[in-house]
Design a protein around this motif. Structure first.
Motif, mmCIF file in Angstrom:
data_model
loop_
_atom_site.group_PDB
_atom_site.id
_atom_site.type_symbol
_atom_site.label_atom_id
_atom_site.label_comp_id
_atom_site.label_asym_id
_atom_site.label_seq_id
_atom_site.Cartn_x
_atom_site.Cartn_y
_atom_site.Cartn_z
ATOM 1 N N TRP A 1 0.866 -1.258 -0.078
ATOM 2 C CA TRP A 1 0.017 0.015 -0.009
ATOM 3 C C TRP A 1 0.780 1.231 -0.053
ATOM 4 O O TRP A 1 0.734 2.352 -0.722
ATOM 5 N N LYS A 2 1.913 1.281 0.911
ATOM 6 C CA LYS A 2 2.799 2.526 0.836
ATOM 7 C C LYS A 2 3.465 2.534 -0.509
ATOM 8 O O LYS A 2 3.593 3.683 -0.877
ATOM 9 N N ALA A 3 4.083 1.678 -1.192
ATOM 10 C CA ALA A 3 4.675 1.783 -2.388
ATOM 11 C C ALA A 3 3.770 2.102 -3.467
ATOM 12 O O ALA A 3 4.123 2.976 -4.447
ATOM 13 N N GLU A 4 2.252 1.644 -3.693
ATOM 14 C CA GLU A 4 1.639 2.015 -4.364
ATOM 15 C C GLU A 4 1.141 3.730 -4.295
ATOM 16 O O GLU A 4 0.994 4.350 -5.368
ATOM 17 N N GLU A 5 1.083 4.213 -3.100
ATOM 18 C CA GLU A 5 0.891 5.527 -2.883
ATOM 19 C C GLU A 5 1.998 6.203 -3.224
ATOM 20 O O GLU A 5 1.840 7.369 -4.025
ATOM 21 N N LEU B 1 4.254 5.595 -5.644
ATOM 22 C CA LEU B 1 4.273 5.413 -7.041
ATOM 23 C C LEU B 1 3.344 6.298 -7.945
ATOM 24 O O LEU B 1 3.577 6.876 -8.941
ATOM 25 N N LEU B 2 1.981 6.344 -7.202
ATOM 26 C CA LEU B 2 1.074 7.415 -7.687
ATOM 27 C C LEU B 2 1.401 8.729 -7.760
ATOM 28 O O LEU B 2 1.227 9.294 -8.658
ATOM 29 N N GLN B 3 1.984 9.291 -6.628
ATOM 30 C CA GLN B 3 2.415 10.437 -6.608
ATOM 31 C C GLN B 3 3.723 10.808 -7.504
ATOM 32 O O GLN B 3 3.580 11.896 -8.104
ATOM 33 N N ALA B 4 4.707 9.776 -7.721
ATOM 34 C CA ALA B 4 5.715 10.029 -8.452
ATOM 35 C C ALA B 4 5.254 10.174 -9.709
ATOM 36 O O ALA B 4 5.820 10.937 -10.558
ATOM 37 N N ASN B 5 4.309 9.106 -10.365
ATOM 38 C CA ASN B 5 3.849 9.156 -11.654
ATOM 39 C C ASN B 5 3.101 10.612 -11.987
ATOM 40 O O ASN B 5 3.391 10.990 -13.298
ATOM 41 N N ILE B 6 2.491 11.242 -11.104
ATOM 42 C CA ILE B 6 1.667 12.326 -11.294
ATOM 43 C C ILE B 6 2.489 13.625 -11.576
ATOM 44 O O ILE B 6 2.425 14.338 -12.505
ATOM 45 N N LEU C 1 -8.681 7.539 -11.574
ATOM 46 C CA LEU C 1 -9.989 6.776 -11.169
ATOM 47 C C LEU C 1 -9.646 5.403 -10.706
ATOM 48 O O LEU C 1 -10.401 4.737 -9.823
ATOM 49 N N GLN C 2 -8.718 4.664 -11.385
ATOM 50 C CA GLN C 2 -8.409 3.159 -11.091
ATOM 51 C C GLN C 2 -7.823 3.170 -9.731
ATOM 52 O O GLN C 2 -8.236 2.204 -8.916
ATOM 53 N N LEU C 3 -6.875 4.030 -9.352
ATOM 54 C CA LEU C 3 -6.223 3.805 -7.843
ATOM 55 C C LEU C 3 -7.000 4.447 -6.899
ATOM 56 O O LEU C 3 -6.671 4.111 -5.573
ATOM 57 N N MET C 4 -7.782 5.586 -7.020
ATOM 58 C CA MET C 4 -8.361 6.268 -5.872
ATOM 59 C C MET C 4 -9.333 5.281 -5.090
ATOM 60 O O MET C 4 -9.323 5.276 -3.945
ATOM 61 N N PRO C 5 -10.140 4.515 -5.683
ATOM 62 C CA PRO C 5 -10.810 3.108 -4.724
ATOM 63 C C PRO C 5 -10.118 2.608 -3.874
ATOM 64 O O PRO C 5 -10.339 2.261 -2.820
ATOM 65 N N GLN C 6 -8.907 2.150 -4.400
ATOM 66 C CA GLN C 6 -8.021 1.213 -3.513
ATOM 67 C C GLN C 6 -7.378 2.133 -2.501
ATOM 68 O O GLN C 6 -7.308 1.737 -1.265
ATOM 69 N N ILE C 7 -7.070 3.473 -2.952
ATOM 70 C CA ILE C 7 -6.529 4.023 -1.508
ATOM 71 C C ILE C 7 -7.472 4.399 -0.691
ATOM 72 O O ILE C 7 -7.262 4.569 0.654
ATOM 73 N N MET C 8 -8.617 4.697 -0.992
ATOM 74 C CA MET C 8 -9.838 4.962 -0.206
ATOM 75 C C MET C 8 -10.269 3.860 0.807
ATOM 76 O O MET C 8 -10.626 3.648 1.951
ATOM 77 N N LYS C 9 -10.190 2.529 0.265
ATOM 78 C CA LYS C 9 -10.316 1.457 0.949
ATOM 79 C C LYS C 9 -9.191 1.055 1.986
ATOM 80 O O LYS C 9 -9.517 0.966 3.111
ATOM 81 N N THR C 10 -8.025 1.387 1.272
ATOM 82 C CA THR C 10 -6.819 0.976 2.417
ATOM 83 C C THR C 10 -6.777 2.070 3.402
ATOM 84 O O THR C 10 -6.285 1.843 4.655
ATOM 85 N N SER C 11 -7.121 3.429 3.346
ATOM 86 C CA SER C 11 -7.111 4.413 4.494
ATOM 87 C C SER C 11 -8.257 4.248 5.471
ATOM 88 O O SER C 11 -7.906 4.516 6.535
ATOM 89 N N LYS C 12 -8.969 3.350 5.230
ATOM 90 C CA LYS C 12 -9.882 2.641 6.119
ATOM 91 C C LYS C 12 -9.632 1.636 7.185
ATOM 92 O O LYS C 12 -9.941 1.581 8.314
ATOM 93 N N LEU C 13 -8.400 0.806 6.461
ATOM 94 C CA LEU C 13 -8.059 -0.208 7.314
ATOM 95 C C LEU C 13 -7.229 0.193 8.456
ATOM 96 O O LEU C 13 -6.274 1.163 8.364
ATOM 97 N N THR C 14 -7.082 -0.900 9.254
ATOM 98 C CA THR C 14 -6.119 -0.509 10.270
ATOM 99 C C THR C 14 -5.010 -1.699 10.366
ATOM 100 O O THR C 14 -5.252 -2.683 10.319
ATOM 101 N N LEU D 1 9.779 5.542 -17.644
ATOM 102 C CA LEU D 1 9.913 6.482 -16.447
ATOM 103 C C LEU D 1 10.301 5.538 -15.105
ATOM 104 O O LEU D 1 11.314 5.941 -14.378
ATOM 105 N N ARG D 2 9.507 4.449 -14.833
ATOM 106 C CA ARG D 2 9.854 3.606 -13.550
ATOM 107 C C ARG D 2 11.423 2.929 -13.688
ATOM 108 O O ARG D 2 11.994 3.111 -12.493
ATOM 109 N N THR D 3 11.755 2.761 -14.966
ATOM 110 C CA THR D 3 13.243 1.984 -15.026
ATOM 111 C C THR D 3 14.205 3.205 -14.793
ATOM 112 O O THR D 3 15.370 3.052 -14.047
ATOM 113 N N LEU D 4 13.902 4.519 -15.446
ATOM 114 C CA LEU D 4 14.741 5.523 -15.308
ATOM 115 C C LEU D 4 15.047 5.923 -13.729
ATOM 116 O O LEU D 4 16.087 6.260 -13.250
#
Length: 654
Positions: A238-242, A244-249, A274-287, A635-638
């Motif tokens: 979850w941390k890596a996806e968050e 990566l999303l910020q870096a890509n934007i 739009l694809q990643l926001m539901p995942q982030i919203m779901k993961t933010s509610k988890l403990t 971009l990821r490889t660079l």
């Protein structure tokens, strides 16, 4: 006469003792000469000469004697094999020296019926000149065989035939042996003691099995450490996806130009968000719970490998310190220059990627133009093909008419040929009846011959059974007692009795056991020292790991700060030139498409044209989607390559 008879008996006895697989002829002759010291020198010389000749030429004589047993000597016992060898050797090599009269006396002293069969078989001219000569020629040269053995035996043919005739007369004059009825054994009952009746055993008590414990619930549940590891994996992902999303934007905002490709880039960016926001919203509610550190068990190779790696790093650091003490320079200026050059390289790579994207778009437009040109050419070719097929169909019709005419002629010829078939069938029936009669007569003759051979075989078997029963009545030798404390006395070095051998083997086993115990103690001590060394290595590795973890945390903070800095988009002349070319090609394609629309088309064209345009639109969308994915991967490889290069430089600087 008795003199030669005893000599031949001794030769036959020695030949029966010879074993070609184990004994050598030279040693066997030496042992025989020592055993014949009690005889006179003349007898000893004659016996040794016969024995050495039979051993030297045993292959030649084996050809004759083996064939005799197969073809003519069915009823002769196998024990007379050496006798036939000696007679064959005398006839081949000693007939000239002994004289024919002495040879006749020696032959008459042996069993008459056996000698009659063997000499008649051996001195048969057909056998000598055909297969015996061929078999001997395989062992020796043909000229040598013919000159030294076949020709002398053929010269003695008249005398030997007279001897065979005399033996036949002696056999005719002998009185037939009276057949005595074999004594039949009378069976007697055994005088056995009557066994006592068995007592009924007392039944054993049934053992009471202890009640087994139930299976614990932890057997069917995963361990707690595995659950903790899975929780840690989810948290890290979850941390890596968050991140990566910020870096890509941030990086997509700097790298993508706004003049070309604006709508697909924005659409792809929005789609990714739009694809990643539901995942982030779901993961933010988890403990999430941070798991405790689970110790990982390392094997010996891994411990030694990691210890050697840390040792090499320590040695490099010590060398660097020594160089700095001796007056070596610092790498700070070089590192700054290296960072600038890497930034330039990244910008160059981004421009190259944009050029590639524009080149792909340009090639796509050129391909569409080429496809339109090919469609026009295909229409012309289709009209030509239709004309050619019409001509071919006319030619095929003419060819079929010709084939029908030829088939009618063939049918007429076949009907004429069928009229003559009946005459041929009558002739074949007559020939077959004659062949059947001939085969029936031949089969009757073969049945008669087989019945005669069966009778002869039955007689031969009866004679063999009588000989075997006579051999069974002979007394058998009893075994010899063995003394284990006695030395055999074969004259070998280190000879000993069986008892002494057993004692020595016991002492040898005891010494081997002591050596094994000493080796076992040495191995245990080595293992203990090795385990202590590995424990010390593990302590060193734990210290080095803690230091490396602290340095990695610092590097991660630096990388995070560097990735947060906004990038600068660059425009190059090559990119502008390619964009201009793409615009020209798009305009040309649209003009050509408009001209194609104005040209009148046949009826089915309007139904197929929208489907084609839809397919092209789908291909265009897929093309833009693939370009977007490839750009993200680049971009990821660079980012990974720059982070790895910075990590390596910091290690060298440290």
């Amino acid at each position: 006469m008795a003199y030669y008879g005893k000599c031949i008996e001794t030769v036959i006895e020695q030949l029966n003792k010879f074993q070609p697989e184990k004994d050598s002829p030279e040693q066997f002759l030496e042992a025989t000469s020592t055993a014949l010291q009690t005889l006179s020198p003349q007898k000893q010389a004659f016996i040794l000469e016969l024995l050495s000749g039979c051993l030297e030429y045993r292959k030649l004589m084996a050809v004759v004697v083996d064939a005799f047993y197969v073809r003519a000597g069915w009823l002769c016992p196998r024990a007379d094999y050496s006798l036939f060898q000696v007679i064959c050797y005398l006839a081949m090599f000693q007939l000239q020296e002994l004289g024919f009269q002495l040879f006749c006396d020696i032959v008459k002293a042996q069993p008459v019926d056996k000698m009659h069969k063997f000499l008649g078989f051996f001195f048969n001219p057909l056998n000598l000149c055909s297969w015996i000569k061929d078999e001997w020629s395989l062992i020796y040269e043909t000229a040598h065989v013919k000159e030294n053995w076949i020709d002398p035996l053929m010269r003695w043919q008249p005398e030997v035939q007279e001897l065979i005739h005399q033996l036949e007369e002696v056999m005719a004059n002998q009185l037939p042996l009276s057949k005595t009825k074999a004594r039949v054994t009378e069976p007697k009952e055994f005088n056995l003691t009557v066994p006592r009746p068995r007592a009924i055993p007392v039944p054993e008590p049934v053992p009471v099995v202890a009640k087994s414990k139930p299976v614990p619930r932890s057997t069917y549940q995963p361990p707690k450490e595995q659950q903790l590891l899975e929780m840690a994996k989810r948290f890290n992902r979850w941390k890596a996806e968050e991140l990566l999303l910020q870096a890509n934007i941030e990086e997509m905002r700097c790298a993508v130009p706004r003049s070309q490709g604006k709508p697909p880039m924005q659409a792809s960016k929005k789609k990714l968000q739009l694809q990643l926001m539901p995942q982030i919203m779901k993961t933010s509610k988890l403990t999430f719970y941070k798991p405790s550190e689970v110790p990982v068990k390392l094997n010996t190779a891994a411990i030694l490998r990691e210890g050697s790696l840390y040792q090499q790093q320590v040695e490099k650091e010590l060398q660097r310190v020594d160089q700095l003490v001796d007056g070596a320079g610092d790498f700070s200026e070089f590192l700054e220059w290296q960072k600038k050059m890497q930034a330039k390289d990244r910008e160059e790579e981004l421009t190259v990627g944009e050029c590639r994207r524009l080149l792909g778009k340009l090639s796509r437009e050129e391909a569409i133009l080429a496809r339109q040109h090919v469609m026009q050419e295909n229409k012309q070719k289709a009209n030509q093909k239709k004309e050619e097929t019409a001509e071919l169909l006319q030619q095929c019709a003419e060819r079929r008419l010709q084939e029908e005419k030829s088939m009618k002629e063939l049918v007429e010829q076949v009907t004429e040929a069928q009229k003559n078939i009946k005459l041929v069938q009558m002739k074949l029936l007559k020939d077959r009846r004659q062949t059947v009669q001939e085969v029936m007569e031949e089969s009757r003759e073969l049945l008669q011959r087989s019945a005669e051979t069966a009778k002869e075989e039955q007689k031969r078997r009866c004679e063999l059974i009588s000989q075997l029963r006579a051999l069974e009545t002979q007394p058998m030798r009893k075994g010899k007692l063995v003394d284990l404390t006695q030395i055999p006395g074969y004259g070998l070095e280190g000879e000993m009795s069986v008892v002494e051998l057993r004692e020595r083997l016991a002492l040898l086993k005891e010494s081997q056991r002591r050596e094994e115990e000493e080796k076992r103690d040495q191995i245990i001590q080595g293992k203990r020292a090795r385990s202590q060394e590995l424990q010390n290595r593990m302590e060193q590795i734990s210290l080095c790991r803690a230091a490396m973890g602290r340095s990695a945390a610092l590097r991660w903070e630096e990388k995070k700060a560097r990735s947060a800095a906004p990038g600068v988009s660059s425009q190059d002349e090559r990119v502008l030139e390619l964009q201009r070319k793409v615009e020209e090609k798009v305009a040309e394609r649209r003009r050509k498409q408009a001209t194609l629309k104005s040209v009148p088309v046949p009826a089915p064209a309007p139904a197929s044209r929208p489907a084609r345009t839809k397919a092209w639109a789908h291909q265009e969308q897929q093309h833009w989607r693939d370009l977007q994915q490839s750009r993200e991967r680049r971009l990821r490889t660079l980012q990974l390559s720059t982070s790895a290069a910075g990590h390596g430089r910091r290690q060298e600087a440290a």
